[in-house]
Scaffold this motif. Sequence first.
Motif, PDB file in Angstrom:
ATOM      1  N   LEU A 111       3.764  -2.198  12.349  1.00 61.01           N
ATOM      2  CA  LEU A 111       4.096  -3.507  11.777  1.00 61.01           C
ATOM      3  C   LEU A 111       3.185  -4.577  12.369  1.00 61.01           C
ATOM      4  CD1 LEU A 111       5.972  -5.297  10.116  1.00 61.01           C
ATOM      5  CD2 LEU A 111       7.581  -5.297  12.037  1.00 61.01           C
ATOM      6  N   ALA A 112       2.984  -4.504  13.668  1.00 62.49           N
ATOM      7  CA  ALA A 112       2.107  -5.442  14.379  1.00 62.49           C
ATOM      8  C   ALA A 112       1.609  -4.723  15.625  1.00 62.49           C
ATOM      9  CB  ALA A 112       2.895  -6.678  14.779  1.00 62.49           C
ATOM     10  N   THR A 113       0.562  -5.255  16.232  1.00 62.75           N
ATOM     11  CA  THR A 113       0.048  -4.606  17.449  1.00 62.75           C
ATOM     12  C   THR A 113       0.650  -5.240  18.703  1.00 62.75           C
ATOM     13  OG1 THR A 113      -1.851  -6.074  17.353  1.00 62.75           O
ATOM     14  CG2 THR A 113      -2.125  -3.868  16.413  1.00 62.75           C
ATOM     15  N   SER A 114       1.631  -6.109  18.521  1.00 62.28           N
ATOM     16  CA  SER A 114       2.368  -6.664  19.669  1.00 62.28           C
ATOM     17  C   SER A 114       3.788  -6.948  19.223  1.00 62.28           C
ATOM     18  CB  SER A 114       1.721  -7.961  20.150  1.00 62.28           C
ATOM     19  OG  SER A 114       1.954  -8.986  19.195  1.00 62.28           O
ATOM     20  N   LEU A 115       4.684  -6.946  20.206  1.00 58.93           N
ATOM     21  CA  LEU A 115       6.082  -7.257  19.910  1.00 58.93           C
ATOM     22  C   LEU A 115       6.200  -8.685  19.378  1.00 58.93           C
ATOM     23  CD1 LEU A 115       9.066  -6.666  19.985  1.00 58.93           C
ATOM     24  CD2 LEU A 115       9.056  -7.084  22.449  1.00 58.93           C
ATOM     25  N   ALA A 116       5.408  -9.598  19.962  1.00 56.80           N
ATOM     26  CA  ALA A 116       5.460 -11.003  19.509  1.00 56.80           C
ATOM     27  C   ALA A 116       5.106 -11.081  18.024  1.00 56.80           C
ATOM     28  CB  ALA A 116       4.508 -11.855  20.341  1.00 56.80           C
ATOM     29  N   GLY A 117       4.080 -10.330  17.609  1.00 52.80           N
ATOM     30  CA  GLY A 117       3.666 -10.341  16.207  1.00 52.80           C
ATOM     31  C   GLY A 117       4.755  -9.778  15.305  1.00 52.80           C
ATOM     32  N   ALA A 118       5.403  -8.693  15.742  1.00 55.95           N
ATOM     33  CA  ALA A 118       6.470  -8.074  14.936  1.00 55.95           C
ATOM     34  C   ALA A 118       7.659  -9.023  14.805  1.00 55.95           C
ATOM     35  CB  ALA A 118       6.901  -6.751  15.572  1.00 55.95           C
ATOM     36  N   ARG A 119       7.963  -9.740  15.901  1.00 53.18           N
ATOM     37  CA  ARG A 119       9.065 -10.723  15.840  1.00 53.18           C
ATOM     38  C   ARG A 119       8.713 -11.850  14.876  1.00 53.18           C
ATOM     39  NH1 ARG A 119      10.306 -11.107  22.323  1.00 53.18           N
ATOM     40  NH2 ARG A 119      11.818  -9.411  22.435  1.00 53.18           N
TER      41      ARG A 119
ATOM     42  N   ILE B  54      -2.745  -4.218  -3.406  1.00 53.14           N
ATOM     43  CA  ILE B  54      -3.229  -3.685  -2.116  1.00 53.14           C
ATOM     44  C   ILE B  54      -4.179  -4.680  -1.465  1.00 53.14           C
ATOM     45  CG2 ILE B  54      -4.782  -1.947  -1.103  1.00 53.14           C
ATOM     46  CD1 ILE B  54      -3.659   0.094  -3.041  1.00 53.14           C
ATOM     47  N   ILE B  55      -3.964  -4.929  -0.165  1.00 55.81           N
ATOM     48  CA  ILE B  55      -4.980  -5.631   0.628  1.00 55.81           C
ATOM     49  C   ILE B  55      -5.489  -4.627   1.650  1.00 55.81           C
ATOM     50  CG2 ILE B  55      -5.521  -7.589   2.125  1.00 55.81           C
ATOM     51  CD1 ILE B  55      -4.163  -9.094   0.152  1.00 55.81           C
ATOM     52  N   GLY B  56      -6.780  -4.362   1.643  1.00 51.65           N
ATOM     53  CA  GLY B  56      -7.371  -3.373   2.550  1.00 51.65           C
ATOM     54  C   GLY B  56      -7.652  -2.099   1.783  1.00 51.65           C
ATOM     55  N   CYS B  57      -8.887  -1.979   1.276  1.00 47.87           N
ATOM     56  CA  CYS B  57      -9.219  -0.856   0.380  1.00 47.87           C
ATOM     57  C   CYS B  57     -10.033   0.212   1.101  1.00 47.87           C
ATOM     58  CB  CYS B  57      -9.983  -1.385  -0.833  1.00 47.87           C
ATOM     59  SG  CYS B  57      -9.092  -2.686  -1.698  1.00 47.87           S
ATOM     60  N   GLY B  58      -9.652   0.543   2.336  1.00 49.20           N
ATOM     61  CA  GLY B  58     -10.393   1.524   3.134  1.00 49.20           C
ATOM     62  C   GLY B  58      -9.889   2.944   2.924  1.00 49.20           C
ATOM     63  N   THR B  59      -9.895   3.717   4.006  1.00 48.21           N
ATOM     64  CA  THR B  59      -9.637   5.164   3.960  1.00 48.21           C
ATOM     65  C   THR B  59      -8.305   5.526   3.306  1.00 48.21           C
ATOM     66  OG1 THR B  59     -10.844   5.250   6.041  1.00 48.21           O
ATOM     67  CG2 THR B  59      -9.652   7.242   5.411  1.00 48.21           C
TER      68      THR B  59
ATOM     69  N   ILE C 187      -6.595  -2.941   8.798  1.00 44.70           N
ATOM     70  CA  ILE C 187      -6.543  -2.352  10.150  1.00 44.70           C
ATOM     71  C   ILE C 187      -5.412  -3.006  10.950  1.00 44.70           C
ATOM     72  CG2 ILE C 187      -8.961  -1.637  10.240  1.00 44.70           C
ATOM     73  CD1 ILE C 187      -9.520  -4.265  11.797  1.00 44.70           C
ATOM     74  N   PRO C 188      -4.867  -2.282  11.942  1.00 48.57           N
ATOM     75  CA  PRO C 188      -3.691  -2.785  12.658  1.00 48.57           C
ATOM     76  C   PRO C 188      -3.828  -4.217  13.186  1.00 48.57           C
ATOM     77  CG  PRO C 188      -4.049  -0.496  13.210  1.00 48.57           C
ATOM     78  CD  PRO C 188      -5.212  -0.905  12.350  1.00 48.57           C
ATOM     79  N   ASN C 189      -5.002  -4.588  13.710  1.00 48.20           N
ATOM     80  CA  ASN C 189      -5.150  -5.928  14.280  1.00 48.20           C
ATOM     81  C   ASN C 189      -5.077  -7.037  13.243  1.00 48.20           C
ATOM     82  OD1 ASN C 189      -5.170  -5.687  17.050  1.00 48.20           O
ATOM     83  ND2 ASN C 189      -7.298  -5.009  17.087  1.00 48.20           N
ATOM     84  N   ALA C 190      -5.201  -6.689  11.958  1.00 49.94           N
ATOM     85  CA  ALA C 190      -5.116  -7.710  10.897  1.00 49.94           C
ATOM     86  C   ALA C 190      -3.720  -7.762  10.284  1.00 49.94           C
ATOM     87  CB  ALA C 190      -6.158  -7.416   9.812  1.00 49.94           C
ATOM     88  N   HIS C 191      -2.811  -6.873  10.722  1.00 44.91           N
ATOM     89  CA  HIS C 191      -1.515  -6.775  10.038  1.00 44.91           C
ATOM     90  C   HIS C 191      -0.720  -8.074  10.068  1.00 44.91           C
ATOM     91  CE1 HIS C 191      -1.211  -2.080   9.927  1.00 44.91           C
ATOM     92  NE2 HIS C 191      -2.223  -2.561   9.264  1.00 44.91           N
ATOM     93  N   VAL C 192      -0.660  -8.723  11.242  1.00 45.06           N
ATOM     94  CA  VAL C 192       0.173  -9.938  11.335  1.00 45.06           C
ATOM     95  C   VAL C 192      -0.415 -11.041  10.460  1.00 45.06           C
ATOM     96  CG1 VAL C 192       0.998 -11.758  12.879  1.00 45.06           C
ATOM     97  CG2 VAL C 192       1.112  -9.372  13.595  1.00 45.06           C
ATOM     98  N   GLU C 193      -1.727 -11.201  10.540  1.00 51.08           N
ATOM     99  CA  GLU C 193      -2.376 -12.257   9.742  1.00 51.08           C
ATOM    100  C   GLU C 193      -2.142 -12.014   8.238  1.00 51.08           C
ATOM    101  OE1 GLU C 193      -6.669 -12.238  10.264  1.00 51.08           O
ATOM    102  OE2 GLU C 193      -6.840 -13.118   8.247  1.00 51.08           O
TER     103      GLU C 193
END
Length: 380
Positions: free
Chosen positions: A97-105, A9-14, A73-79
């Motif tokens: 998956l990403a917070t933008s289509l470009a990131g998902a692509r 797991i990366i991201g050990c929050g809620t 968090i969503p903004n870190a998903h692509v990274e």
Amino acid sequence: MTRKMGVGIIGCGTIADIYCRNAPRFANIEIRACADLRPEIAQVLAGKYGLRALSVPELFGADEVDIVLNLTIPNAHVEVSGAALEAGKHVYSEKPLATSLAGARELTALARRRGVHLAVAPDTILGPGGQLARKLVDEGEVGTITAGTAFVLSRGMEHWHPSPGFYFQPGGGPVFDMGPYYVTQLVQLLGPVERVAALAATGIAERVVTAPGPMQGQTIRPEVATTIMGLLDFASGAKVMFGASWDVEAHGHRPIELYGTRASLRVPDPNFMGGVVELGTRADGWRELPTRERVFGKANYPFDAPIHANDRGLGVAEFARAIREGRTPRLAGGLGLHVTAVMEGLLAASEQGRVITIEDRCERPAALSEEEAAELLARA
Ligand SMILES: NC(=O)c1ccc[n+]([C@@H]2O[C@H](COP(=O)([O-])OP(=O)(O)OC[C@H]3O[C@@H](n4cnc5c(N)ncnc54)[C@H](O)[C@@H]3O)[C@@H](O)[C@H]2O)c1
């Protein structure tokens, strides 16, 4: 079943807790390690569930980790997903998956290039609520679906989430946060979306955080629209109204209703796995079809007074099995890419005042039978 696949797991929050809690329910996965930008919270999760607390780069390099479970968090998903794919790991990401289509692509292309697999939540659609609805559609009980409605309306997030800031920043908002549940469910029932239209608004301009936590008492000014009223035009021809809002005190809409030439179908809340499916006709009225006796249908959430079925982790187990079998997972990155395209399309349509064509299509995911679902369970 063969050796379990190792999950890190990366991201050990809620949300990390319920994944760890549920993991032993599944036959083919084992959560082995965890990491977070804040090492101290990775330590806490590791201590609670007997995991190895690692740094983020250590987790990407860990031999015992086959699948990186991205719960940041969503903004870190692509990274984070991108770095894990680059490291040669399979990735299962929380939604979106990403917070933008470009990131998902970018992510879907990267997974292809690296020859590894990518999958994305929500796995709730694999639960018996969505799958029973799917069976009724596939067996022709509903007929040809002409239209429908999907509504996810509430008063927001700041009274329950301890760090709700991300919900009101670009990449957040009710469409990117809750849209994945509704749009993914609709795509598995109806197939891909061809075009979208929408109008947007922001109701409450200043929101005071009342949830206990580091932000309690702070005021959030939303940077994204908090109400979107959209229209989804499916390639099948079905037209569905989709309303998503965090500006609603109370309402009387069902989560999803679909209107077919033979019957109408009520699909339970796609944020959970179970619920009651309803089939309605002029002659007989509404017939209730509960799913609590089906696999993954038993109410087990909230833990102290269960009312919902919540076996989050089912998608990771299905993903692990697909990897072993060398087939496309139900929750494939391509499905997540399409859902992201629809969500970004809704926002773009509302900003530009025009109908947007969705270029990134996907296959309708395969249904998950009761037998296949049961095979994912660990033997008691
Ligand atoms: N909270 C819920 O009920 C819920 C339900 C379903 C899905 N989700 C999804 O799960 C994801 C996580 O939500 P949450 O509520 O647990 O958020 P959270 O803020 O509680 O936890 C996120 C964690 O990720 C860590 N993090 C952020 N960026 C990172 C990075 N670059 N590298 C390593 N760690 C990083 C943070 O330090 C934090 O501990 C989101 O995508 C959300 O949409 C949440």
